[in-house]
Structure formats: C-alpha cells, structure tokens
Motif scaffolding. Structure first.
Motif, PDB file in Angstrom:
ATOM      1  N   ARG A  32      45.873  55.872  -9.078  1.00  0.00           N
ATOM      2  CA  ARG A  32      44.965  55.021  -8.304  1.00  0.00           C
ATOM      3  C   ARG A  32      43.686  55.784  -7.975  1.00  0.00           C
ATOM      4  O   ARG A  32      42.600  55.201  -7.923  1.00  0.00           O
ATOM      5  CB  ARG A  32      45.656  54.536  -7.031  1.00  0.00           C
ATOM      6  N   CYS A 235      34.880  46.240   4.417  1.00  0.00           N
ATOM      7  CA  CYS A 235      36.004  45.312   4.302  1.00  0.00           C
ATOM      8  C   CYS A 235      36.118  44.384   5.509  1.00  0.00           C
ATOM      9  O   CYS A 235      36.710  43.300   5.406  1.00  0.00           O
ATOM     10  CB  CYS A 235      37.307  46.069   4.091  1.00  0.00           C
ATOM     11  N   PRO A 239      36.929  40.500   1.767  1.00  0.00           N
ATOM     12  CA  PRO A 239      37.297  41.199   0.533  1.00  0.00           C
ATOM     13  C   PRO A 239      36.150  41.360  -0.455  1.00  0.00           C
ATOM     14  O   PRO A 239      36.060  42.371  -1.156  1.00  0.00           O
ATOM     15  CB  PRO A 239      38.404  40.314  -0.049  1.00  0.00           C
ATOM     16  N   GLU A 240      35.277  40.357  -0.520  1.00  0.00           N
ATOM     17  CA  GLU A 240      34.190  40.413  -1.496  1.00  0.00           C
ATOM     18  C   GLU A 240      33.123  41.430  -1.127  1.00  0.00           C
ATOM     19  O   GLU A 240      32.266  41.788  -1.959  1.00  0.00           O
ATOM     20  CB  GLU A 240      33.549  39.026  -1.638  1.00  0.00           C
ATOM     21  N   TYR A 245      38.126  46.971  -2.572  1.00  0.00           N
ATOM     22  CA  TYR A 245      39.068  46.251  -1.709  1.00  0.00           C
ATOM     23  C   TYR A 245      40.464  46.177  -2.326  1.00  0.00           C
ATOM     24  O   TYR A 245      41.468  46.420  -1.649  1.00  0.00           O
ATOM     25  CB  TYR A 245      38.546  44.848  -1.410  1.00  0.00           C
ATOM     26  N   ASP A 246      40.560  45.850  -3.598  1.00  0.00           N
ATOM     27  CA  ASP A 246      41.867  45.659  -4.236  1.00  0.00           C
ATOM     28  C   ASP A 246      42.610  46.974  -4.475  1.00  0.00           C
ATOM     29  O   ASP A 246      43.802  46.961  -4.787  1.00  0.00           O
ATOM     30  CB  ASP A 246      41.693  44.932  -5.572  1.00  0.00           C
ATOM     31  N   LEU A 247      41.912  48.101  -4.344  1.00  0.00           N
ATOM     32  CA  LEU A 247      42.538  49.402  -4.552  1.00  0.00           C
ATOM     33  C   LEU A 247      42.844  50.114  -3.241  1.00  0.00           C
ATOM     34  O   LEU A 247      43.337  51.229  -3.241  1.00  0.00           O
ATOM     35  CB  LEU A 247      41.610  50.297  -5.397  1.00  0.00           C
ATOM     36  N   CYS A 248      42.567  49.441  -2.132  1.00  0.00           N
ATOM     37  CA  CYS A 248      42.601  50.105  -0.833  1.00  0.00           C
ATOM     38  C   CYS A 248      43.706  49.569   0.070  1.00  0.00           C
ATOM     39  O   CYS A 248      43.927  48.352   0.142  1.00  0.00           O
ATOM     40  CB  CYS A 248      41.245  49.937  -0.147  1.00  0.00           C
ATOM     41  N   GLU A 249      44.386  50.471   0.777  1.00  0.00           N
ATOM     42  CA  GLU A 249      45.402  50.078   1.759  1.00  0.00           C
ATOM     43  C   GLU A 249      44.814  49.893   3.160  1.00  0.00           C
ATOM     44  O   GLU A 249      45.501  49.431   4.060  1.00  0.00           O
ATOM     45  CB  GLU A 249      46.507  51.137   1.797  1.00  0.00           C
ATOM     46  N   ARG A 250      43.555  50.266   3.343  1.00  0.00           N
ATOM     47  CA  ARG A 250      42.831  50.094   4.605  1.00  0.00           C
ATOM     48  C   ARG A 250      43.617  50.681   5.792  1.00  0.00           C
ATOM     49  O   ARG A 250      43.804  50.046   6.829  1.00  0.00           O
ATOM     50  CB  ARG A 250      42.492  48.608   4.844  1.00  0.00           C
TER      51      ARG A 250
END
Length: 269
Positions: A32, A235, A239-240, A245-250
């Motif tokens: 990742r 974020c 999301p946009e 965003y899609d690679l992150c656990e925040r």
C-alpha cells in the motif's frame, strides 16, 4: 508525469537542486505504501536525486529544523550570499557566531543553529580538509558509513543525515521522515500510530522500491502541505477532496464529528 515543477522552497531545492526528472511507470504495487507513492508521483513529480553540494545540503537542512520553508529559505539565501562563492566549509569554520546568527535569523533558533553549523564546519574541515573532499565522502562511501558519520555531528539527526544521503549522495532507498511524512503514513495506517520517526522510516524503506523513495519523500511533503495537514485534512471535505482517500485508514480523523487528533492519541482496541 505531472507538469508541475517541484517548488524551489522544498529542502531539495526544486528544479535547480540536483537530480534529474525521471519516468517511473506505476506498476501493480506490491504494498500500500508503494501504491501511495505511485499516486503522489502522478500528482506531483517523479525525480531521481543527487548532485547537491553535501555541506550546503547539510546547512540547508539544519536551517529547516523546527521551522517552515518560508522562514528557512530566506536564511539559506542570505547565508549563501554572505558566505558562499568559495569553500563553504572554510567560510563557516572561520565565521563569527554573531555574524552568522544575524545572517540566518529568519530561520529561528538562530543562535543554536549558528553554533551547530560553525562546529560542523570545523569538524568537517579537520577530518576531510575541504568542502570537495566532504562531497566525495558523501557520494562515494557506502550509505551506512556516511549516515553513521553524519549522526556523530552535534545537531545532526536522522532526518538531516538522510536528506544529505538523498539530495547529495543520490542514494536510492532513502526515505527521510520529517513531520509531514511522520504524520501522513501513520494517519494512512501504513505505520503504527505510535511509531517514531525512525520506525516510520524503516517501514517505508522496506515497503517502497528504492527508486521511488526520493520522490516519495518530497511528494509526500507537498501532499502534507496541500491535502493532509495536521489540523484539517482534506478528507473532512468528503472523499472526492483527497486523492488518497481510498488508500487511507484516516487514523485519528473522525469524519462525522470533524475532529482530528494525532494518530498516537487514538485508543487501541
């Protein structure tokens, strides 16, 4: 590759700071962390590093400690205007502390930084003889030898040593960790929430291919400035708003309450 030029105020020195633009085809990332770096390489730039004068890079990185580029860049420019043009090691080894402190005052902590730089110059002159011989040592010796020697200099920590290895020595596989990198990769969930700077570095250098570490470092810094700030990451705007965003656990980010804490403060469980 992005058409955006690397900002000159980055510690790398931007387009004139050594290294060359290079093409790295994003492959099917095996980690990742590599996927993150591939995205950032497309968003910003892809560049191999090396070629900066080693002592100037050391000085530049010392100036950047505990301050912003906005403050450290003018200090670097003023220092080079006053003491550059010849052997910088010789010039700073013979400098008066008050004169140097006055020159670099915009960088903050100028008394301590002037002491560190003069002492480093004296130490390097005594051991290596000149700026050019120090350059040769950084370029030609193996990375661990150079890193260990740099860390023996008072005021030089791991991030400073790694920046010299990357920007002057052109070493692949070196991923310096500053405050942005430390925050981002723990927030992403790639490094443990409580990992220190060295822990994050070890994870990234093990998970990102050597040829991608250099631009991964500088592009991560830019991403931290533009998107993943300490207090309000992008974020929180949806999301946009964030390209990762899609690679992150925040980790440490609550999108519902819009609260943000350092990942180390998140309760495990």
């Amino acid at each position: 590759m992005s058409d955006d030029s690397e900002p000159a105020e980055n510690i790398s020195g931007g387009p004139s700071g050594g290294g060359i633009a290079a093409e790295f085809e994003p492959s099917e990332a095996t980690t990742r962390a590599e996927a993150v770096v591939d995205v950032l390489g497309g968003l910003y730039w892809r560049k191999t590093y090396g070629g900066q004068d080693a002592f100037e890079c050391l000085v530049r990185t010392i100036l950047s400690q505990n301050t912003s580029d906005t403050a450290s860049q003018p200090a670097h420019d003023a220092l080079m205007d006053r003491f550059g043009g010849g052997d910088l090691v010789e010039a700073l080894a013979g400098a008066q502390r008050n004169d140097l402190a006055e020159t670099i005052q915009s960088a903050g902590l100028y008394n301590r930084k002037s002491e560190v730089m003069i002492a480093a110059a004296e130490e390097i002159r005594e051991e290596f003889g000149s700026e050019s011989q120090f350059d040769a040592f950084v370029r030609d010796e193996d990375s661990e030898t150079v890193r260990s020697r740099l860390l023996e200099i008072d005021g030089v920590g791991p991030k400073t040593a790694d920046c010299v290895l990357l920007f002057s020595g052109g070493r692949g596989g070196v991923f310096p960790v500053d405050t942005h990198v430390h925050r981002i990769y723990r927030r992403l969930g790639i490094a443990p929430p409580k990992a220190d700077h060295e822990g994050v570095r070890e994870i990234l250098e093990g998970a990102v291919p050597a040829e991608k570490c250099g631009f991964g470092h500088t592009a991560s810094i830019q991403f931290g400035r533009e998107y993943c700030s300490a207090r309000r990451p992008a974020c929180l705007d949806g999301p946009e708003a964030c390209p990762l965003y899609d690679l992150c656990e925040r980790v440490g980010v609550d999108e519902v309450s819009e609260t943000v804490v350092d990942p180390a403060e998140v309760e495990s469980g």
